[in-house]
Design an enzyme around this catalytic site. Structure first.
Site, PDB file in Angstrom:
ATOM      1  NE  ARG A 171      -0.454  -0.410   4.943  1.00  0.00           N
ATOM      2  CZ  ARG A 171      -1.047  -0.491   6.118  1.00  0.00           C
ATOM      3  NH1 ARG A 171      -2.354  -0.398   6.199  1.00  0.00           N
ATOM      4  NH2 ARG A 171      -0.340  -0.651   7.213  1.00  0.00           N
ATOM      5  NE  ARG A 175      -0.925  11.585   5.757  1.00  0.00           N
ATOM      6  CZ  ARG A 175       0.218  12.012   6.244  1.00  0.00           C
ATOM      7  NH1 ARG A 175       0.627  13.238   5.970  1.00  0.00           N
ATOM      8  NH2 ARG A 175       0.948  11.231   7.013  1.00  0.00           N
ATOM      9  NE  ARG A 248      20.187  -1.953  -3.938  1.00  0.00           N
ATOM     10  CZ  ARG A 248      21.019  -1.700  -4.938  1.00  0.00           C
ATOM     11  NH1 ARG A 248      21.844  -2.627  -5.388  1.00  0.00           N
ATOM     12  NH2 ARG A 248      21.053  -0.487  -5.488  1.00  0.00           N
ATOM     13  NE  ARG A 279      17.500   9.345   2.890  1.00  0.00           N
ATOM     14  CZ  ARG A 279      16.911   9.180   4.073  1.00  0.00           C
ATOM     15  NH1 ARG A 279      15.786   9.821   4.349  1.00  0.00           N
ATOM     16  NH2 ARG A 279      17.426   8.368   4.987  1.00  0.00           N
ATOM     17  CD  GLU A 299      20.614   8.576   2.891  1.00  0.00           C
ATOM     18  OE1 GLU A 299      19.894   7.630   2.484  1.00  0.00           O
ATOM     19  OE2 GLU A 299      20.438   9.152   3.974  1.00  0.00           O
ATOM     20  CE1 TYR A 347      14.392   0.296   7.206  1.00  0.00           C
ATOM     21  CE2 TYR A 347      12.082   0.530   7.826  1.00  0.00           C
ATOM     22  CZ  TYR A 347      13.334   1.079   7.631  1.00  0.00           C
ATOM     23  OH  TYR A 347      13.542   2.410   7.866  1.00  0.00           O
ATOM     24  CG  ASP A 349       9.508   2.200  11.080  1.00  0.00           C
ATOM     25  OD1 ASP A 349      10.369   2.492  10.230  1.00  0.00           O
ATOM     26  OD2 ASP A 349       8.281   2.200  10.846  1.00  0.00           O
TER      27      ASP A 349
END
Length: 366
Positions: A171, A175, A248, A279, A299, A347, A349
């Site tokens: 997903r 917004r 990666r 970025r 990066e 991964y 957070d």
């Protein structure tokens, strides 16, 4: 009797939180770290009063009040709100995808107009998406995919979107409000003074040995403690005996400028395929810096090879199957616990890392 109750391999968030919790209950811990500094990928380096996020920008965010209160015991967090920009061939777009983005892309001004535009573009995918490209188009349409997803994603993963599995983008946040706050979480910020303050307080009073590679002599390290908590790559622990998991890599180039403001925002993503980096981070904006100079970091995605830092697990079917084989092997080991993003090949957070470490500590102490 062994000298330590726990030997913790790795001083990132998972290892530091676990070590703090069990040490607070009287357990004798040793933390060993392969790098020359503690903190894992949230390590900061201070230059001229600017805290440089040495391994890429990190913004702490969570909806878990207990985790927010936990980290604020060790560091005071500021009110930084992540509002990055996307640069596509010189044109700037707000992220995440919101009414500002849709206005910049199409000139629409109402949610109804934006919904209709996206719905019309999504409709070209009439079957179950077979790859990431089709999945992305089915969610946000062709324009957003081509300008803000395709080039960035292909640089990040080093392969075409048509070659990436659809489940990588299950997903995408869309917004229909004029809100540039990237995260939906209730709590958000960056430690005032950098993440080193958080890590140093977590590890206060705990023995930490830097520049020590556990895998160079596992037998000797294991002889020192009753239990091992390992936060490195799980395949390296087993000397890649079943094969290499894929990751990666990242490469960072940091530059100093004799100006007080380079890009006006902490993060700008470069979403075209021609720009080699993904970025640019301007570090001072994480802490609202007013220094007369500034530091930026570009990066660059990199092909990972053995011995490099592993940043992102490549969660395709092949790698998940191999990880499960390593997990079965790990369960045969006594007094060994794998944790964190590398040990669990996923991964995480930062708040989820902390939750996981706290759960493990509670389980070990009960």
């Amino acid at each position: 009797m062994k000298k330590y109750d726990y030997l913790i391999v790795g001083s990132g968030l998972f290892g530091a939180v676990f070590a703090h919790e069990v040490a607070a209950k009287g357990k004798h811990c040793l933390v060993v770290e392969r790098r020359a500094h503690a903190g894992g990928n949230i390590y900061c380096q201070n230059r001229e009063g600017i805290n440089i996020h040495f391994y890429g920008g990190h913004i702490f965010h969570t909806s878990d009040r207990s985790v927010w209160e936990y980290v604020n015991q060790f560091a005071e967090f500021n009110h930084y709100i992540n509002s990055p920009l996307a640069n596509y061939k010189g044109k700037l777009y707000n992220l995440p995808f919101n009414m500002n983005t849709f206005y910049e892309m199409w000139g629409v001004t109402t949610p109804k107009e934006a919904v209709e535009r996206i719905a019309a573009q999504r409709s070209i995918i009439t079957h179950e998406p077979r790859n990431l490209e089709e999945q992305a188009i089915s969610l946000v349409g062709m324009d957003i995919y081509e300008k803000l997803i395709k080039g960035y994603t292909e640089k990040q993963w080093g392969r075409k979107c048509t070659e990436l599995p659809a489940f990588i983008i299950k997903r995408l946040p869309v917004r229909y409000t004029y809100d540039n706050n990237y995260f939906n979480d209730r709590y958000q910020g960056v430690p005032i003074g950098g993440y080193n303050i958080l890590i140093n307080h977590l590890l206060e009073g705990i023995e930490v040995r830097l520049d020590c590679d556990f895998n160079q002599d596992q037998t000797a390290w294991k002889s020192m403690a009753d239990k091992i908590v390992y936060t490195g790559t799980i395949d390296e622990y087993f000397d890649y005996g079943l094969g290499e998991l894929e990751y990666r890599g990242l490469r960072f180039e940091t530059e100093r400028y004799e100006i007080d403001n380079y890009q006006g925002v902490a993060a700008v993503n470069y979403t075209d395929s021609e720009t080699p980096y993904t970025r640019i981070i301007e570090h001072k904006h994480f802490e609202f810096g007013t220094q007369p100079v500034t530091y930026i970091t570009k990066e660059y995605p990199a092909v990972w090879k053995r011995g490099d830092e592993a940043y992102y697990p490549i969660n395709n079917t092949k790698n998940q199957k191999l990880y499960q084989q390593y997990l079965m092997k790990a369960k045969q080991e006594q007094n060994l616990i794998f944790g964190g993003r590398l040990g669990e090949y996923k991964y995480y957070d930062m708040d989820k890392v902390i939750q996981s470490a706290l759960r493990l500590a509670e389980k070990e102490l009960c």
